[in-house]
Design a protein around this motif. Structure first.
Motif, PDB file in Angstrom:
ATOM      1  N   GLU A   8      48.356  40.867  37.891  1.00 62.98           N
ATOM      2  CA  GLU A   8      48.329  41.026  36.438  1.00 62.98           C
ATOM      3  C   GLU A   8      49.543  40.333  35.835  1.00 62.98           C
ATOM      4  N   LEU A  55      42.034  41.825  30.480  1.00 61.31           N
ATOM      5  CA  LEU A  55      42.667  41.687  31.789  1.00 61.31           C
ATOM      6  C   LEU A  55      43.153  40.248  31.883  1.00 61.31           C
ATOM      7  N   ARG A 109      37.596  46.365  39.287  1.00 57.45           N
ATOM      8  CA  ARG A 109      38.266  47.290  38.374  1.00 57.45           C
ATOM      9  C   ARG A 109      37.389  47.838  37.264  1.00 57.45           C
TER      10      ARG A 109
END
Length: 153
Positions: A8, A55, A109
């Motif tokens: 991330e 994301l 996710r």
């Protein structure tokens, strides 16, 4: 080609991501083609990082960051993808691997039924990338962009 890893993004990536975003070839393929100032980029990045509907991944190989892939939730189960390769990483055949890795992380996710891609009609390389990855035309071109869609299941 060394294996790719995704993580991330963080605020520490701001200057790197901004340099890639402000690259002239990246801007040509973007919906917003102007140069972005650092203060505006930081405001945008903080919003992205804080949002549960976004994301943003930085993808690296053994030599360091090679690109980024971002997913924005459009509606439940539907995400829009945006991919940027570092200017120095272009021409190395990385775009498909960056996209595939990003999709895999997203699917691990989130609930994903479909992924959408807006591709500038003059960007044949991006269109070919998404088509090879299983995306198909999903809506008429609008404002110079084609809409492609990949459905899971």
């Amino acid at each position: 080609m060394s294996p790719l890893a995704a993580r991330e993004a963080t605020e520490a990536d701001a200057e790197l991501l901004l340099a890639w975003r402000n690259d002239p070839r990246t801007r040509e393929a973007s919906r917003s083609s102007g140069v972005i100032a650092l203060a505006d980029h930081l405001r945008w990045l903080r919003g992205v990082l804080a949002s549960p509907d976004r994301l943003l991944l930085v993808v690296s190989d053994d030599g360091g960051p090679v690109g980024t892939v971002r997913f924005d939730r459009e509606r439940p189960g539907e995400w829009e993808v945006s991919i940027t390769l570092a200017p120095a990483s272009r021409g190395r055949g990385l775009s498909r691997a960056v996209l595939t890795l990003g999709e895999r992380v997203l699917i691990e996710r989130e609930d994903v039924r479909a992924i959408l891609a807006a591709v500038h009609q003059d960007n044949a390389a991006s269109a070919a990338l998404f088509e090879r990855a299983g995306y198909v035309e999903s809506a008429p071109a609008e404002d110079g962009f084609r809409w492609l869609r990949k459905t899971r299941g």
